[in-house]
Design an enzyme around this catalytic site. Structure first.
Site, PDB file in Angstrom:
ATOM      1  N   SER A 101      34.604  16.951  35.401  1.00  0.00           N
ATOM      2  CA  SER A 101      33.976  17.935  36.518  1.00  0.00           C
ATOM      3  C   SER A 101      32.527  18.191  36.431  1.00  0.00           C
ATOM      4  CB  SER A 101      34.842  19.525  36.160  1.00  0.00           C
ATOM      5  OG  SER A 101      34.239  19.722  34.867  1.00  0.00           O
ATOM      6  N   ASP A 146      40.808  14.740  23.360  1.00  0.00           N
ATOM      7  CA  ASP A 146      40.257  15.750  23.052  1.00  0.00           C
ATOM      8  C   ASP A 146      39.159  15.625  21.969  1.00  0.00           C
ATOM      9  OD1 ASP A 146      39.369  18.291  21.977  1.00  0.00           O
ATOM     10  OD2 ASP A 146      41.443  19.044  21.518  1.00  0.00           O
ATOM     11  N   ASN A 199      28.189  14.234  27.306  1.00  0.00           N
ATOM     12  CA  ASN A 199      28.027  15.222  28.151  1.00  0.00           C
ATOM     13  C   ASN A 199      29.194  16.400  27.874  1.00  0.00           C
ATOM     14  OD1 ASN A 199      27.616  16.634  31.121  1.00  0.00           O
ATOM     15  ND2 ASN A 199      29.753  16.203  30.954  1.00  0.00           N
ATOM     16  N   TYR A 202      26.153  28.440  20.968  1.00  0.00           N
ATOM     17  CA  TYR A 202      25.644  27.317  21.998  1.00  0.00           C
ATOM     18  C   TYR A 202      24.538  26.709  21.635  1.00  0.00           C
ATOM     19  CZ  TYR A 202      25.309  25.175  26.634  1.00  0.00           C
ATOM     20  OH  TYR A 202      25.438  24.376  27.628  1.00  0.00           O
ATOM     21  N   LYS A 216      23.302  23.022  20.680  1.00  0.00           N
ATOM     22  CA  LYS A 216      22.701  22.132  21.596  1.00  0.00           C
ATOM     23  C   LYS A 216      21.131  21.757  21.066  1.00  0.00           C
ATOM     24  CE  LYS A 216      25.261  21.755  25.237  1.00  0.00           C
ATOM     25  NZ  LYS A 216      25.954  20.405  25.486  1.00  0.00           N
TER      26      LYS A 216
END
Ligand code: NDP
Length: 241
Positions: free
Chosen positions: A12, A50, A76, A140, A144
């Site tokens: 996606s 996974d 990604n 998060y 990142k």
């Protein structure tokens, strides 16, 4: 582009756009994620995995490295579970680090020996402009930002063998995930748009274009960098996903 390109999270959003763009440029693409890609192509393979499961990630990476000449890798696959500090859990942190950071390290460890032997490789890690700091992103942003640190270190370790390692840090991109949290026409979406200097949400292809540029053989003098594809939000310090 000779050899194979691995794209994680190509079922996606941004990963799908990257895979499509690489296929359009003649590349052989191997997609790694849990769901199959939403489209078929003669040069597209999918291996279900996974990536938050370290043993599973290592197993599939070793198998592919033994059978394919992987010269391009795009880490990604990622997940964002927003929440204020008080709501952040150890489990969320472990999961975010496992998927965003640990899986990237595992894949780079598996595919860099082949790249070193070929004296050529291109690695792009998808970070986020949230790495610079954003409310409700304790977990998060840590993951990142970790990816940016890893990118900078690996540029030093792999550069002599012709391998570049860069990060791309998107800002708000209209993927299904973003649309779900910010439905088209909603006040919430408009508030985000108002906060973006270019006054629009990005598209997956905005990101894919930059990734393809960094993967190109001609881009060998760019390494260790983080390119923000965020409509300017990393400069204004507001808005974003
Ligand atoms: P999507 O949710 O659309 O796509 C995420 C992809 O990651 C899917 O293909 C999914 O595949 C894969 N994935 C998730 N969990 C796992 C897992 N455990 N194992 C393997 N694959 C997994 O998100 P986006 O396209 O929006 O995001 C792509 C990247 O860009 C992420 O790293 C995200 O953090 C980053 N990003 C996105 C921004 C945005 O505004 N959209 C902004 C900044 C950064 P499957 O479910 O099939 O496993």
């Amino acid at each position: 582009m000779e050899g194979f390109a691995i794209v994680t999270g190509a079922s996606s959003g941004i990963g799908e756009a990257i895979a499509r763009r690489l296929l359009d440029s003649g590349c052989n693409v191997i997609a790694l994620q849990r769901r199959p890609p939403r489209f078929r192509h003669d040069r597209l393979q999918h291996h279900k995995v996974d990536l938050a499961d370290a043993a599973a990630a290592q197993a599939i990476a070793r198998t592919i490295a033994a059978t394919h000449q992987v010269r391009y890798l795009v880490n990604n696959a990622g997940v964002n579970r927003p929440g204020v500090l008080e709501k952040a859990t150890v489990e969320d942190l472990d999961y975010a680090l496992a998927l965003n950071v640990r899986a990237a390290m595992i894949l780079i460890q598996a595919f860099s020996p082949g790249m070193r032997a070929a004296k050529f490789g291109r690695i792009v890690n998808i970070s986020s402009r949230a790495a610079l700091g954003k409310t409700q992103r304790t977990v998060y942003s840590a993951a990142k930002a970790g990816l940016i640190g890893m990118t900078r270190t690996l540029c030093l370790e792999l550069g002599a063998d012709g391998i570049t390692v860069n990060a791309v840090a998107p800002g708000p991109i209209a993927t299904e995930l973003f649309d779900h949290g910010h439905p088209p026409g909603s006040d919430k979406r408009q508030q985000v748009i108002d906060s973006i200097p270019v006054k629009r949400v990005g598209t997956p292809d905005d990101v894919a274009r930059v990734v393809a540029f960094l993967l190109a053989p001609e881009s060998g003098y760019i390494t260790g960098q983080t390119i923000f594809v965020c409509g300017g939000t990393s400069v204004s310090g507001s808005g974003g996903a």
